[in-house]
Structures are given as structure tokens and as C-alpha cells.
Design an enzyme around this catalytic site. Structure first.
Site, short mmCIF file in Angstrom:
data_model
loop_
_atom_site.label_atom_id
_atom_site.label_comp_id
_atom_site.label_asym_id
_atom_site.label_seq_id
_atom_site.Cartn_x
_atom_site.Cartn_y
_atom_site.Cartn_z
N ARG A 68 -76.61 76.09 -32.22
CA ARG A 68 -75.50 76.46 -31.46
C ARG A 68 -74.44 75.43 -31.34
NH1 ARG A 68 -74.97 75.32 -26.21
NH2 ARG A 68 -76.92 75.94 -25.61
N TYR A 91 -54.27 93.70 -32.34
CA TYR A 91 -55.56 94.53 -32.23
C TYR A 91 -55.89 94.99 -30.77
CZ TYR A 91 -60.30 94.90 -33.39
OH TYR A 91 -61.82 95.42 -33.68
C1 LIG Z 1 -60.97 93.43 -36.45
C2 LIG Z 1 -59.83 92.28 -35.83
C3 LIG Z 1 -60.15 91.37 -34.60
C4 LIG Z 1 -61.31 91.39 -33.85
O1 LIG Z 1 -62.48 91.06 -34.93
P1 LIG Z 1 -63.95 91.46 -34.74
O2 LIG Z 1 -64.69 90.81 -35.77
O3 LIG Z 1 -64.29 92.93 -34.97
O4 LIG Z 1 -64.45 91.12 -33.51
C5 LIG Z 1 -59.05 90.81 -34.37
N1 LIG Z 1 -57.72 90.75 -34.83
C6 LIG Z 1 -57.56 91.78 -35.94
C7 LIG Z 1 -56.18 91.73 -36.35
C8 LIG Z 1 -58.43 92.46 -36.49
O5 LIG Z 1 -58.23 93.31 -37.39
#
Ligand SMILES: *Cc1c(COP(=O)(O)O)cnc(C)c1O
Length: 397
Positions: free
Chosen positions: A59, A112
Site C-alpha cells: 500500500r 466528468y
Molecule cells: C473516466 C474518467 C474519470 C474517472 O476515472 P475512473 O478510472 O473511471 O475512476 C475522470 N475524468 C475523466 C475525464 C474520465 O473520463
């Protein structure tokens, strides 16, 4: 290999993080272990006190994960990076490190969906305040500043509308105000945009997307540009525990080796697809940074090496037309996520951005008919034929 930093990106993607590996293996082996033996009680104590560097517990750090972190730091021209179990774990690590109760964040309104929700729910619960603004508008950013603002968080191009924020100009503001500028660089990858070179303090990626590229891993990464930040972030990540595991780090490191090749094809295909869509009579509008019709086309040209693989568009006929169109595709697959070798299509209002209210979505220009396309590396004629077939199946609407 010496002086990896002097090579070009195409060479870095192949070799970064692959030096100094034990037993002379060409790629980093998977250290599938949770813990590491100390040579003596004194050695253990020295590792824990930081007087000596070494591995203690996975970790805290693992050699396979470290090799991969080194590679991404090299590609982003960063100091060091921290691999996380998902993009959201990376974003949470950033907020948990930089913010405390009573602090304020300015965040891109085109962001996002779960980033918006994280700020509005978990972070709000801990007393963090947030304003979502159009970060392509420098005045809107200036107006949103308060005495307690600590972080400006931008996504550019923003998800899913592909609105572009000027990193260099925003960084001039954040530097003057002495607050941190964080950039979500997921939509482009370091091959196309290096935010740290133009003033950002911290970069994050969802590794799940272009960096891995093969739709088989969930992961995230935080890249920092100095040792003090690295130590702060490492402490938080160690406590929160959202780390990347060795096997997934190995997989993403393998994916990274073809990143520049893949990105070249994504850009090539997406430009052709965007042009096709823009000229199609059943398409209302198309947003792609490489098209002259994109409102921030000139900023894109300034800060991005090429235009990427993401396209947003709306079909004449709104939501219902969009549903029929998506159901009639054959090659393009209906799925969320992006940045993989396969072409994926999705509907933000009912999928990735469904966790936002319709009011919030409309404020962020996410109309109910907007469709998001992640153009893959297939033969571009096959992609166009598939889109053309699905569009021609809609004449009865
Ligand atoms: C998918 C995505 C995230 C989050 O990532 P995860 O791996 O799904 O947790 C954050 N920002 C953007 C622009 C994304 O496309």
C-alpha cells in the site's frame, strides 16, 4: 538507459520506467507481494523513519507500481507520480490532500459526471465549498474567486462537450492568487497535452482510458511537479488507501508502450469521422477540437499537439432519434468509457452524466440529444460505413 528525458515521446513511451530492473529483465516484473522482508530490526526501523529508502508494504509502494509511476512522470514532464486504484481515487486523493473544511474549489462545469458528484456530496459533507463555472471564460473564473479558494480544477477538453480551457492563461491567474491549478488530462494523454509545461501544478488521468488503452483495467494517476507535493500526496494516498495494485500497474505500463502509435491513429480517424458527421444532413452540430467550427479551435491549436479521439454531436430529432441511431450501430459499441482501441458510443444524459440533475446538465450544455463518440483505431472506412448505415436507418423519423 541514461537520460530518458532527452528522448522524444515516441521513445519515452517504449522505455520509460524500464531501467534499473532486477535480474536484467527488459520489462518490470510483477512483484505480486503485499509486504517486504527487512534485513534486520534496525533496517526496518530505518525504512520506517525515512533514513533509508526501500520497500515496506505494497500500500505504501511496490516496485512494479513505482516503475509505472516513473514512466508516467517522465511522459508528463513531472517530478513524480502516484498510481491510484481508479481515476476517481486519484481525484479524491487530490481533493483530500489539498483541501480542508471551509475551503473553496472552482471547477469546470463541463467535467466528468462523478467528479461533479464527488464535490457536491462527499467533499461537501466535509465542509468543502464548490462553484462550477465555464472555465473557457477567464472572467467567469475571476468572478468565482473567494478568499477561501484553494484549488482551481479544470478538465480540458471537458467531458462530454469538449469545451476547451486555456491552461496557460488560467495558470497566470492561479499563480497570482497563490492557489493550485489541477488539470484532468484524461481526454488527451501526455502525447497531446502536457499541462505541467504550461503552468499547471498537478495533472491527473483516468488510466482506464487512453493510457491503458485496452478497456481491461480501471486505474488513475496523480502527477506532481515537486518533492514537497509528492510527500504530501503520498501520505494522503497511504492513509486513504486507494492505490493501484501491481498486476494492474503492469498491464497499464504495457499499454503505455503503444500510446503514441495509438494516439496517432485515434487523431487521424477522429478528424475524418468529425468531418463526415459535420457534413451529414441529419446531424445538427458536431464538436471536435480539430474542426474550425469548434469555439476554442485556436486555443486547441495552441496547447494541444493534435485533436484527440473524442467527438460530441447531436442528431436531428433529439433524444428519440439518438436512441434509434445508437441501436442501429453494428461496429461502434454502445458502452461508457473511452480511449480504448475499440470505437465506443454513449449518451451522457442517461449514462455518464445521469448523476447530475437536468438543470445542472443544461447549464453545462449537455443537451438530452448529445451523443459522445470515442473513435477507436479500427479502419476509418469501417467506422464511417457503420455510422452512415445507422443514420440512413433513421429516414422514417
Ligand atoms: C473516466 C474518467 C474519470 C474517472 O476515472 P475512473 O478510472 O473511471 O475512476 C475522470 N475524468 C475523466 C475525464 C474520465 O473520463
Amino acid at each position: 538507459m541514461k537520460n530518458i528525458n532527452k528522448f522524444s515521446d515516441e521513445t519515452k513511451t517504449v522505455h520509460a520506467g524500464c531501467s534499473n530492473i532486477s535480474e536484467g529483465s527488459v520489462v518490470p516484473p510483477i512483484y505480486q507481494t503485499s509486504t517486504f522482508k527487512f534485513q534486520s530490526a534496525d533496517h526496518g526501523a530505518r525504512l520506517f523513519s525515512g533514513k533509508e529508502q526501500g520497500y515496506i508494504y505494497t500500500r505504501m509502494l511496490n516496485p512494479t507500481v513505482k516503475a509505472f509511476e516513473d514512466a508516467v512522470a517522465v511522459l508528463e514532464n513531472g517530478h513524480k507520480s502516484l498510481a491510484c486504484g481508479s481515476g476517481m481515487a486519484a481525484i479524491h486523493t487530490i481533493f483530500a490532500t489539498l483541501l480542508q473544511s471551509g475551503d473553496h474549489v472552482i471547477c469546470s462545469e463541463a467535467v466528468y459526471g462523478p467528479t461533479n458528484t464527488l464535490l457536491n456530496t462527499v467533499m461537501a459533507k466535509f465542509g468543502v465549498e464548490v462553484d462550477f463555472v465555464d472555465t473557457s471564460n477567464l472572467n467567469a473564473i475571476m468572478h468565482a474567486f473567494r478568499d477561501n479558494t484553494k484549488v482551481v480544477y479544470i478538465e480540458t477538453p471537458g467531458n462530454p462537450t469538449l469545451v476547451i480551457s486555456d491552461i496557460e492563461k488560467i495558470s497566470a491567474i492561479t499563480k497570482a492568487k497563490d492557489v493550485k491549478l489541477v488539470v484532468d488530462n484524461t481526454f488527451l494523454s501526455p502525447i497531446l497535452q502536457k499541462p505541467l509545461d504550461i503552468g499547471a501544478d498537478i495533472v491527473m488521468h483516468s488510466l482506464t482510458k487512453y493510457l491503458n488503452g485496452h478497456a481491461d483495467v480501471v486505474g488513475g494517476i496523480v502527477v506532481v511537479n515537486n518533492e514537497d507535493d509528492y510527500q504530501l500526496f503520498r501520505k494522503t494516498l497511504n492513509q486513504i488507501g486507494g492505490v493501484q495494485d501491481p498486476f494492474n500497474s503492469f498491464l497499464v505500463h504495457r499499454g503505455l508502450k503503444t500510446l503514441s502509435l495509438r494516439i496517432e491513429r485515434h487523431c487521424h480517424n477522429a478528424m475524418i469521422v468529425a468531418t463526415f458527421l459535420e457534413n451529414h444532413k441529419n446531424i445538427k452540430w458536431v464538436r471536435y477540437p480539430g474542426l474550425k467550427s469548434h469555439p476554442q479551435h485556436n486555443i486547441a491549436k495552441k496547447q494541444m499537439k493534435d485533436s484527440g479521439g473524442m467527438i460530441a454531436f447531436e442528431i436531428e430529432g433529439g433524444l428519440r432519434a439518438g436512441e434509434i441511431f445508437m441501436d442501429n450501430l453494428n461496429l461502434c459499441q454502445l458502452a461508457v468509457s473511452l480511449g480504448g482501441v475499440e470505437t465506443l458510443i454513449q449518451h451522457p444524459a442517461s449514462m455518464t452524466h445521469a448523476s447530475m440533475s437536468q438543470k445542472q446538465r443544461l447549464k453545462s450544455n449537455i443537451t438530452d440529444g448529445l451523443v459522445r463518440l470515442s473513435v477507436g483505431i479500427e479502419n476509418v472506412d469501417d467506422i464511417i460505413n457503420d455510422l452512415e448505415n445507422a443514420l440512413s436507418s433513421m429516414h422514417f423519423i
